[in-house]
Design an enzyme around this catalytic site. Structure first.
Site, mmCIF file in Angstrom:
data_model
loop_
_atom_site.group_PDB
_atom_site.id
_atom_site.type_symbol
_atom_site.label_atom_id
_atom_site.label_comp_id
_atom_site.label_asym_id
_atom_site.label_seq_id
_atom_site.Cartn_x
_atom_site.Cartn_y
_atom_site.Cartn_z
ATOM 1 N N HIS A 158 0.841 -1.201 0.000
ATOM 2 C CA HIS A 158 0.000 0.000 0.000
ATOM 3 C C HIS A 158 0.876 1.251 0.000
ATOM 4 O O HIS A 158 1.906 1.296 0.677
ATOM 5 C CB HIS A 158 -0.911 0.013 1.226
ATOM 6 C CG HIS A 158 -2.057 -0.944 1.120
ATOM 7 N ND1 HIS A 158 -3.145 -0.905 1.946
ATOM 8 C CD2 HIS A 158 -2.289 -1.971 0.263
ATOM 9 C CE1 HIS A 158 -3.991 -1.861 1.624
ATOM 10 N NE2 HIS A 158 -3.486 -2.536 0.605
ATOM 11 N N PRO A 212 -4.139 0.482 18.909
ATOM 12 C CA PRO A 212 -3.819 0.022 17.544
ATOM 13 C C PRO A 212 -4.011 1.051 16.426
ATOM 14 O O PRO A 212 -3.674 0.758 15.277
ATOM 15 C CB PRO A 212 -4.768 -1.176 17.343
ATOM 16 C CG PRO A 212 -5.828 -1.028 18.366
ATOM 17 C CD PRO A 212 -5.260 -0.248 19.495
ATOM 18 N N TYR A 215 3.737 6.860 9.989
ATOM 19 C CA TYR A 215 2.972 5.652 9.662
ATOM 20 C C TYR A 215 3.863 4.612 8.978
ATOM 21 O O TYR A 215 3.809 3.422 9.313
ATOM 22 C CB TYR A 215 1.768 5.999 8.771
ATOM 23 C CG TYR A 215 0.698 4.930 8.797
ATOM 24 C CD1 TYR A 215 -0.426 5.047 9.614
ATOM 25 C CD2 TYR A 215 0.813 3.777 8.019
ATOM 26 C CE1 TYR A 215 -1.397 4.062 9.660
ATOM 27 C CE2 TYR A 215 -0.151 2.782 8.051
ATOM 28 C CZ TYR A 215 -1.250 2.933 8.871
ATOM 29 O OH TYR A 215 -2.205 1.946 8.925
ATOM 30 N N LYS A 246 1.238 0.240 15.173
ATOM 31 C CA LYS A 246 2.652 0.235 15.564
ATOM 32 C C LYS A 246 3.090 -0.969 16.416
ATOM 33 O O LYS A 246 4.283 -1.264 16.504
ATOM 34 C CB LYS A 246 2.988 1.513 16.358
ATOM 35 C CG LYS A 246 3.068 2.742 15.512
ATOM 36 C CD LYS A 246 4.369 2.800 14.736
ATOM 37 C CE LYS A 246 4.345 3.771 13.581
ATOM 38 N NZ LYS A 246 4.032 3.199 12.271
ATOM 39 N N TYR A 281 -9.501 5.145 7.488
ATOM 40 C CA TYR A 281 -9.694 5.545 8.887
ATOM 41 C C TYR A 281 -10.795 6.603 8.891
ATOM 42 O O TYR A 281 -10.615 7.675 8.293
ATOM 43 C CB TYR A 281 -8.413 6.148 9.459
ATOM 44 C CG TYR A 281 -7.298 5.146 9.723
ATOM 45 C CD1 TYR A 281 -6.484 4.692 8.696
ATOM 46 C CD2 TYR A 281 -7.057 4.676 11.016
ATOM 47 C CE1 TYR A 281 -5.460 3.783 8.935
ATOM 48 C CE2 TYR A 281 -6.023 3.767 11.264
ATOM 49 C CZ TYR A 281 -5.231 3.326 10.224
ATOM 50 O OH TYR A 281 -4.224 2.424 10.469
#
Ligand code: RFL
Ligand code: PHB
Length: 390
Positions: A72, A293, A385, A297, A201
């Site tokens: 991704h 979560p 990220y 990480k 998200y």
């Protein structure tokens, strides 16, 4: 039994450490209180940072991950009936993430250890650690109905948040930093193709939701729920209803449904134990720290801990130096606290808090707009990220 390094816990941390040590001709034995079938099926994390992927590949563990993992190059943020893509590729100079289930990594690691003649003792019981301050520490446990002892040079506690390693350190030698959140995550694993190419998200008026995936045929969805909820209160229909409401805040986008293969509720917590070393005991992964979560990480921090530890133990065994072992806790904690901050920040920005008033609501929206519209703020999210390296 005797070995050089005794490892408690066959999660990603314990298994990967055993593999990395083996590649340096350092012996270890892993003990695990669950069965092999159970640890290979336990559904957990799904996102690997580029650095974690590189480490697995460089150490001969990338074959299936490269074939089956999904690359991704961004994530989508949804709020205020808007959608915004954070483009990792552009913002980080070509870095990305790989979506590959934690249990697939565990399956690959167990296969690699067993193929190399490695020892993993499953279904052990009543584990206790001894002589941690001494040159001769040992682990005691029940295995196949027999009291068993492993004496070793070092004990590594990779036994997760609820394990026995951290509580084996005297409380006066530890400092605990902790936050719990006023919500949990309800997660479902679904037999359905992803409804989007990348993770979504969503911060909706009804609370947070995440659309994730495991493969081209299996998806993973989460919703924020009350910390007091139990899974029996949530029928599949009720879960789908909430997922549709929270994710379908964009015109024309639809979430694909499918058979629910697994469902569960996870509490949200931030936790750091300082120090990560006591005498001959070293803690790694969730045994030492937990993140909520939202930042994806947890498993990546576990992988980074055992990378530090394998380098430190290699230096100790091969070069008779203890510099890296001495610095272990400090080296890990620098990365851990970066991960803690990022995970807390993502969690605070995307969830609805029970006491949240209009002011806090406006601040969250202002922050989301800033993250999406400022190149510097987008780059900061992307850099964290995909994995920030010191
Ligand atoms: P684990 O995986 O908990 O493994 C510990 C092992 O130790 C065993 N054990 C014992 N063995 C012997 N004796 C004892 N006394 C023992 N006590 C326990 C346990 O049975 C287990 O096999 O810890 P490890 O290796 O440190 O790995 C950490 C990760 O599992 C964890 O951080 C991640 O799953 C967190 N996480 C995520 N991390 C990511 O990097 N990316 C993600 O996308 C992500 N998503 C998640 C997550 C965790 C979640 N849950 C369920 C907590 C999503 C969720 C919902
Ligand atoms: C998952 O796919 O399980 C997942 C993905 C991203 C997260 C947490 C969990 O932030």
């Amino acid at each position: 039994m005797h070995t050089q390094v005794g490892i408690v816990g066959a999660g990603p941390a314990g298994l990967l450490l055993s593999h990395l040590l083996h590649l340096q001709n350092i012996e270890s034995i892993v003990i695990e209180n669950c069965s092999r079938a159970y640890v290979e099926r336990r559904v957990r994390a799904g996102v690997l940072e580029q650095g974690s992927v590189n480490l697995l590949m460089q150490n001969g563990l990338g074959e299936r991950m490269q074939r089956e993992g999904l690359q991704h190059h961004g994530i989508e943020l949804r709020f205020d009936n808007k959608s915004h893509r954070i483009n990792f590729d552009e913002l980080t100079g070509g870095k990305g993430i790989t979506v590959y289930g934690q249990q697939e990594i565990v399956i690959d690691l167990i296969a690699a250890r067993l193929a190399a003649g490695g020892e993993i003792l499953f279904e052990v019981d009543e584990v206790s650690l001894h002589n941690l301050e001494d040159a001769n520490p040992y682990i005691e446990f029940q295995h196949d109905g027999e009291q068993t002892r492993i004496s070793c040079d070092f004990i590594i506690g990779c036994d997760g948040f609820h394990g026995i390693s951290r509580p084996s350190i005297p409380v006066e030698s530890l400092k605990i930093f902790e936050r719990s959140y006023p919500f949990s995550w309800l997660g479902i694993l679904v037999e359905a193709p992803p409804s989007s190419e990348e993770l979504i998200y969503a911060s909706s008026p009804d609370g947070f939701a995440l659309h994730s995936m495991r493969s081209t045929t299996v998806t993973r969805n989460y919703i924020q729920c009350s910390p007091d909820d139990v899974i029996d209160q949530w029928s599949d229909d009720k879960i789908w209803h909430e997922l549709h409401r929270r994710l379908e805040i964009i015109d024309g986008w639809q979430l694909k449904e499918g058979k629910v293969l697994e469902k569960g509720i996870t509490p949200m917590r931030s936790f750091v134990c300082e120090t990560m070393q006591y005498g001959k005991l070293f803690l790694a992964g969730d045994a030492a720290h937990i993140v909520p979560p939202t930042g994806a990480k947890g498993m990546n921090l576990a992988i980074s801990d055992v990378n530090f530890l394998s380098l430190a133990l290699t230096e100790w065994y091969l070069d008779s130096k203890d510099q890296k072992l001495t610095n272990y806790s400090e080296d890990c904690l620098r990365r851990v606290w970066r991960g803690e901050h990022f995970s807390w920040w993502m969690t605070s920005m995307l969830h609805r808090f029970p006491e949240q008033d209009g002011f806090q609501q406006k601040l969250q929206t202002a922050e989301l707009n800033y993250v999406c519209n400022s190149a510097a703020a987008s780059a900061s999210l992307a850099e964290n990220y995909v994995g920030y390296h010191f």
